[in-house]
Design a protein around this motif. Structure first.
Motif, PDB file in Angstrom:
ATOM      1  N   GLY A   1      10.348  30.837  16.384  1.00 37.24           N
ATOM      2  CA  GLY A   1      10.928  30.909  17.669  1.00 37.24           C
ATOM      3  C   GLY A   1      10.864  32.614  17.338  1.00 37.24           C
ATOM      4  N   LEU A   2      10.487  33.470  18.011  1.00 38.99           N
ATOM      5  CA  LEU A   2       9.857  34.879  18.139  1.00 38.99           C
ATOM      6  C   LEU A   2      11.353  35.521  18.863  1.00 38.99           C
ATOM      7  CD1 LEU A   2       6.542  35.315  18.145  1.00 38.99           C
ATOM      8  CD2 LEU A   2       7.711  35.141  16.070  1.00 38.99           C
ATOM      9  N   ALA A   3      12.591  35.070  19.507  1.00 42.14           N
ATOM     10  CA  ALA A   3      13.625  34.912  19.973  1.00 42.14           C
ATOM     11  C   ALA A   3      14.621  34.491  20.215  1.00 42.14           C
ATOM     12  CB  ALA A   3      12.906  35.553  22.087  1.00 42.14           C
ATOM     13  N   ARG A   4      15.902  35.049  19.564  1.00 39.38           N
ATOM     14  CA  ARG A   4      17.114  33.743  19.212  1.00 39.38           C
ATOM     15  C   ARG A   4      17.651  33.743  20.223  1.00 39.38           C
ATOM     16  NH1 ARG A   4      20.237  36.760  13.658  1.00 39.38           N
ATOM     17  NH2 ARG A   4      18.467  37.558  13.080  1.00 39.38           N
ATOM     18  N   GLU A   5      17.660  34.265  20.708  1.00 41.29           N
ATOM     19  CA  GLU A   5      18.103  33.644  22.149  1.00 41.29           C
ATOM     20  C   GLU A   5      17.104  33.240  23.466  1.00 41.29           C
ATOM     21  OE1 GLU A   5      21.796  35.553  23.084  1.00 41.29           O
ATOM     22  OE2 GLU A   5      22.139  36.054  21.332  1.00 41.29           O
ATOM     23  N   GLY A   6      16.129  33.160  23.027  1.00 41.39           N
ATOM     24  CA  GLY A   6      14.497  33.244  23.836  1.00 41.39           C
ATOM     25  C   GLY A   6      13.881  31.572  24.282  1.00 41.39           C
TER      26      GLY A   6
ATOM     27  N   ARG B   1      13.288  29.811  26.768  1.00 38.21           N
ATOM     28  CA  ARG B   1      11.697  30.094  27.551  1.00 38.21           C
ATOM     29  C   ARG B   1      10.391  29.650  26.568  1.00 38.21           C
ATOM     30  NH1 ARG B   1      11.264  33.121  32.797  1.00 38.21           N
ATOM     31  NH2 ARG B   1       9.283  31.520  33.113  1.00 38.21           N
ATOM     32  N   LYS B   2       9.490  28.922  26.783  1.00 30.65           N
ATOM     33  CA  LYS B   2       8.219  28.948  26.037  1.00 30.65           C
ATOM     34  C   LYS B   2       7.319  29.699  25.896  1.00 30.65           C
ATOM     35  CE  LYS B   2       4.682  25.588  24.615  1.00 30.65           C
ATOM     36  NZ  LYS B   2       5.404  24.140  24.591  1.00 30.65           N
ATOM     37  N   GLY B   3       7.347  30.673  25.491  1.00 34.08           N
ATOM     38  CA  GLY B   3       6.325  32.058  24.687  1.00 34.08           C
ATOM     39  C   GLY B   3       7.174  33.522  24.669  1.00 34.08           C
ATOM     40  N   SER B   4       8.620  32.752  25.346  1.00 32.48           N
ATOM     41  CA  SER B   4       9.823  34.563  25.221  1.00 32.48           C
ATOM     42  C   SER B   4       9.480  35.013  23.807  1.00 32.48           C
ATOM     43  CB  SER B   4      10.986  33.867  24.565  1.00 32.48           C
ATOM     44  OG  SER B   4      11.725  33.306  26.082  1.00 32.48           O
ATOM     45  N   VAL B   5       9.778  36.040  23.474  1.00 30.07           N
ATOM     46  CA  VAL B   5       9.270  36.867  22.060  1.00 30.07           C
ATOM     47  C   VAL B   5      10.592  37.971  22.547  1.00 30.07           C
ATOM     48  CG1 VAL B   5       8.083  38.603  21.267  1.00 30.07           C
ATOM     49  CG2 VAL B   5       7.111  36.489  21.849  1.00 30.07           C
ATOM     50  N   ASP B   6      11.044  38.227  21.385  1.00 30.98           N
ATOM     51  CA  ASP B   6      12.262  39.851  20.969  1.00 30.98           C
ATOM     52  C   ASP B   6      11.608  40.186  19.902  1.00 30.98           C
ATOM     53  OD1 ASP B   6      14.436  40.682  19.641  1.00 30.98           O
ATOM     54  OD2 ASP B   6      15.649  40.625  21.829  1.00 30.98           O
ATOM     55  N   LEU B   7      10.973  42.098  20.168  1.00 29.98           N
ATOM     56  CA  LEU B   7      10.987  42.308  19.415  1.00 29.98           C
ATOM     57  C   LEU B   7      11.833  43.061  17.982  1.00 29.98           C
ATOM     58  CD1 LEU B   7       8.852  45.298  21.348  1.00 29.98           C
ATOM     59  CD2 LEU B   7       7.490  42.978  20.286  1.00 29.98           C
ATOM     60  N   ARG B   8      13.354  43.017  18.469  1.00 31.41           N
ATOM     61  CA  ARG B   8      13.504  42.683  17.310  1.00 31.41           C
ATOM     62  C   ARG B   8      13.547  42.097  16.972  1.00 31.41           C
ATOM     63  NH1 ARG B   8      20.094  43.472  17.564  1.00 31.41           N
ATOM     64  NH2 ARG B   8      20.281  44.162  14.732  1.00 31.41           N
TER      65      ARG B   8
ATOM     66  N   ARG C   1      10.166  40.821  14.759  1.00 33.73           N
ATOM     67  CA  ARG C   1      10.106  42.255  13.072  1.00 33.73           C
ATOM     68  C   ARG C   1      10.584  41.931  12.422  1.00 33.73           C
ATOM     69  NH1 ARG C   1      10.926  46.398  16.248  1.00 33.73           N
ATOM     70  NH2 ARG C   1      13.088  45.948  15.903  1.00 33.73           N
ATOM     71  N   GLU C   2      12.377  41.101  12.468  1.00 28.31           N
ATOM     72  CA  GLU C   2      13.051  40.937  11.326  1.00 28.31           C
ATOM     73  C   GLU C   2      12.591  39.541  11.221  1.00 28.31           C
ATOM     74  OE1 GLU C   2      17.638  40.477  12.096  1.00 28.31           O
ATOM     75  OE2 GLU C   2      17.790  43.066  13.245  1.00 28.31           O
ATOM     76  N   VAL C   3      11.961  38.613  11.858  1.00 29.57           N
ATOM     77  CA  VAL C   3      11.555  37.413  10.726  1.00 29.57           C
ATOM     78  C   VAL C   3      10.253  37.996  10.467  1.00 29.57           C
ATOM     79  CG1 VAL C   3      10.660  35.086  11.491  1.00 29.57           C
ATOM     80  CG2 VAL C   3      13.310  35.776  12.203  1.00 29.57           C
ATOM     81  N   LEU C   4       9.171  38.514  10.522  1.00 28.77           N
ATOM     82  CA  LEU C   4       8.316  38.296  10.433  1.00 28.77           C
ATOM     83  C   LEU C   4       8.230  39.493   9.565  1.00 28.77           C
ATOM     84  CD1 LEU C   4       5.747  38.630  13.036  1.00 28.77           C
ATOM     85  CD2 LEU C   4       6.426  36.777  11.960  1.00 28.77           C
ATOM     86  N   GLY C   5       8.975  40.489   9.163  1.00 27.08           N
ATOM     87  CA  GLY C   5       9.194  41.398   8.106  1.00 27.08           C
ATOM     88  C   GLY C   5       9.985  40.491   6.834  1.00 27.08           C
ATOM     89  N   TYR C   6      10.905  39.858   7.438  1.00 27.79           N
ATOM     90  CA  TYR C   6      11.551  39.047   5.495  1.00 27.79           C
ATOM     91  C   TYR C   6      10.681  38.811   4.546  1.00 27.79           C
ATOM     92  CZ  TYR C   6      15.252  36.884   4.228  1.00 27.79           C
ATOM     93  OH  TYR C   6      16.627  36.082   3.616  1.00 27.79           O
ATOM     94  N   PRO C   7      10.756  38.828   3.354  1.00 30.40           N
ATOM     95  CA  PRO C   7       9.935  38.310   2.917  1.00 30.40           C
ATOM     96  C   PRO C   7      10.430  36.709   2.469  1.00 30.40           C
ATOM     97  CG  PRO C   7      10.989  40.385   1.877  1.00 30.40           C
ATOM     98  CD  PRO C   7      12.008  39.845   2.722  1.00 30.40           C
TER      99      PRO C   7
END
Length: 402
Positions: free
Chosen positions: A272-277, A279-286, A289-295
Motif C-alpha cells: 500500500g502506498l497510503a496507510r489509510e487510503g 480506494r484502489k490507486g490511493s497514494v499518500d506521498l509521505r 516516501r517512508e516505505v520506499l526509502g526504508y532499508p
C-alpha cells in the motif's frame, strides 16, 4: 490530570480502556481517536473471523492470546447481544505439497491445543460439495462476528465506567515527564499519569513522536476483497481457507461468509502506498516516501520478488485473482467477483528486513506502545488488553495499584 489516557479507537485501544477501568474502578480515563468514529481502520475492514489459533508457533503470544481471545470474544458477544456464529473453518489442500503442509499444520494444532479434525477428499466433498481438494483440516470453533459492533459495545462499557471518549482528536505531540504524559494536538491537550498507544497503522510514528527509539517501521499492505452476488451467498457453509505457505507472511485468498449474510473472497496482499487510503490507486506521498526509502522494505521486497509480482498481477488483473479462488472452488467465474472495500494491514518490519509476526509492545516508565498487533488482533483484543494493562507498572501511583 487523568489517571490514564489511551490513544487509538480501534478494537485493541477500546478493549484496553475497558480492561483498565475493570481493574481500576473509579480511575479517570480518556480515550483519544483522531477519526470521527471508532473502528474506522483495521477493525472495520477485516473479514470478521473469530480465529482459533491453529497457525501460530507454539508458545508465541499469538497462539496463547488467540485461544483466550476466541473464548473471550464469544463470551462478550453473548453477554451483549451481539450476533456471532461458530460456522467452522476448512483449510483445504489442493495438491500433494499442500497436503504435506496440512499434516504439519495438524501436528502444530495439537501442540497449540486447538480442536482440529483431519478429513479426506471424500469427506470434504460431502461437507462442501462445491469445494475441491485432496483433504482438509476442519476447525469447528472458528466463528464470524462484526467487530465494529464488538468495539461499539466495549465503548459503551468504557463510558458506563466513567471513561471519556474523544473523537476527532489528532495528536501531534507526546511529552513524558517523571510525573505524567501529555498528548496534544490541534483540538486540545490531555495530561495523564499513564499513556497507552494503540495506533495501528500509525504505531511507529506515534512511538517516534513520543521519543522512543524503535527499529521497526509500519509497512502497509492492501488486502483487496471481492464480494459474491447474493445468489451465491449459500455456496459454502463454512469458512474456506487455503493451506498457508510458511514462507509467506499472509494466509492467502479465502472464502468467508459474514455475519450479515454476505460471502466474500480475499484478501490478497499488495504493497500500500497510503496507510489509510482504501480506494484502489490511493497514494499518500509521505507514506510512499517512508516505505520506499526504508532499508527494511527493500530487503523484504528482494526476498519476496516472485510473491510480490504475483500479488500485484492479481491486483491488476481480476483473472489472476480468480485463478487463486478456483484452485479450491472451480465453479467461480469472473462475474462472481464484485468489488468490496479493501482493508489495510499494518505490518511491522525491522530494519534488517524481518517481518514481525508476533505482537510487539514497548514500554517506558509511563507509556506502553503497541508497535505490532497483526491478525488475529481483533480476535485477541481482550487478552491483548490484559497483556497491555500488565505493563502499566508505575512506581508510587495509587491509581494504577502498583
Amino acid at each position: 490530570m487523568y489517571d490514564f489516557c489511551v490513544i487509538g479507537g480501534g478494537i485493541v485501544g477500546v478493549a484496553t480502556a475497558y480492561r483498565i477501568l475493570q481493574r481500576h474502578p473509579g480511575a479517570s480515563l480518556v480515550l483519544l481517536e483522531k477519526a470521527d468514529a471508532l473502528a474506522t481502520h483495521q477493525t472495520g475492514h477485516n473479514s470478521g473471523v473469530i480465529h482459533s489459533g491453529i497457525y501460530y508457533p507454539p508458545g508465541s503470544l499469538k497462539a496463547t492470546l488467540c485461544r483466550r481471545g476466541a473464548r473471550a470474544t464469544k463470551e462478550f458477544a453473548s453477554a451483549h447481544g451481539i450476533a456471532f456464529e461458530e460456522c467452522g473453518k476448512l483449510l483445504v489442500a489442493t495438491d500433494a505439497a499442500e497436503h504435506a503442509r496440512m499434516l504439519a499444520l495438524y501436528e502444530r494444532s495439537t501442540v497449540n491445543g486447538v480442536d482440529v479434525e483431519l478429513i479426506d477428499a471424500a469427506e470434504l466433498a460431502r461437507r462442501e460439495p462445491r469445494i475441491s481438494g485432496v483433504g482438509a483440516l476442519f476447525v469447528p470453533d472458528t466463528g464470524i462476528v462484526d467487530y465494529r459492533q464488538v468495539t461499539a459495545a466495549l465503548a459503551d462499557e468504557v463510558r458506563a465506567a466513567g471513561g471519556e471518549i474523544v473523537l476527532g482528536a489528532q495528536i501531534d505531540a507526546v511529552t513524558e515527564t517523571d510525573t505524567g504524559v501529555t498528548a496534544a494536538g490541534p483540538s486540545g491537550s490531555w495530561a495523564a499519569r499513564a499513556l497507552v498507544v494503540c495506533a495501528g497503522l500509525q504505531a511507529d510514528r506515534m512511538a517516534r513522536l513520543a521519543g522512543l527509539r524503535i527499529d521497526t517501521r509500519i509497512v502497509p499492505f492492501r488486502g483487496e476483497y471481492y464480494q459474491l452476488p447474493a445468489s451465491r451467498a449459500g455456496l459454502v457453509r463454512t469458512l474456506i481457507y487455503p493451506i498457508p505457505d510458511p514462507e509467506l507472511p499472509f494466509l492467502g485468498v479465502h472464502l468467508s461468509p459474514t455475519i450479515d449474510g454476505d460471502l466474500t473472497v480475499g484478501p490478497n496482499a499488495v504493497l500500500g502506498l497510503a496507510r489509510e487510503g482504501y480506494r484502489k490507486g490511493s497514494v499518500d506521498l509521505r507514506d510512499a516516501r517512508e516505505v520506499l526509502g526504508y532499508p527494511g522494505f527493500h530487503r523484504v521486497a528482494k526476498a519476496n520478488v516472485r510473491t510480490g509480482l504475483r500479488e500485484l498481477r492479481n491486483s491488476l488483473f481480476k483473472r489472476g485473482y480468480l485463478a487463486e479462488c478456483r484452485r479450491y472452488c472451480p465453479e467461480l467465474t469472473m462475474d462472481d467477483l464484485r468489488p468490496r472495500e479493501a482493508g489495510i494491514r499494518a505490518q511491522a518490519v525491522a530494519r534488517d528486513g524481518t517481518l514481525i509476526h508476533d505482537f510487539l509492545v514497548e514500554r517506558t516508565p509511563r507509556m506502553v506502545h503497541v508497535l505490532n498487533a497483526p491478525s488475529p488482533a481483533a480476535t485477541s483484543a481482550l487478552p491483548i488488553a490484559d497483556h497491555i494493562v500488565d505493563q502499566l507498572r508505575i512506581p508510587g501511583d495509587q491509581a494504577t495499584g502498583r
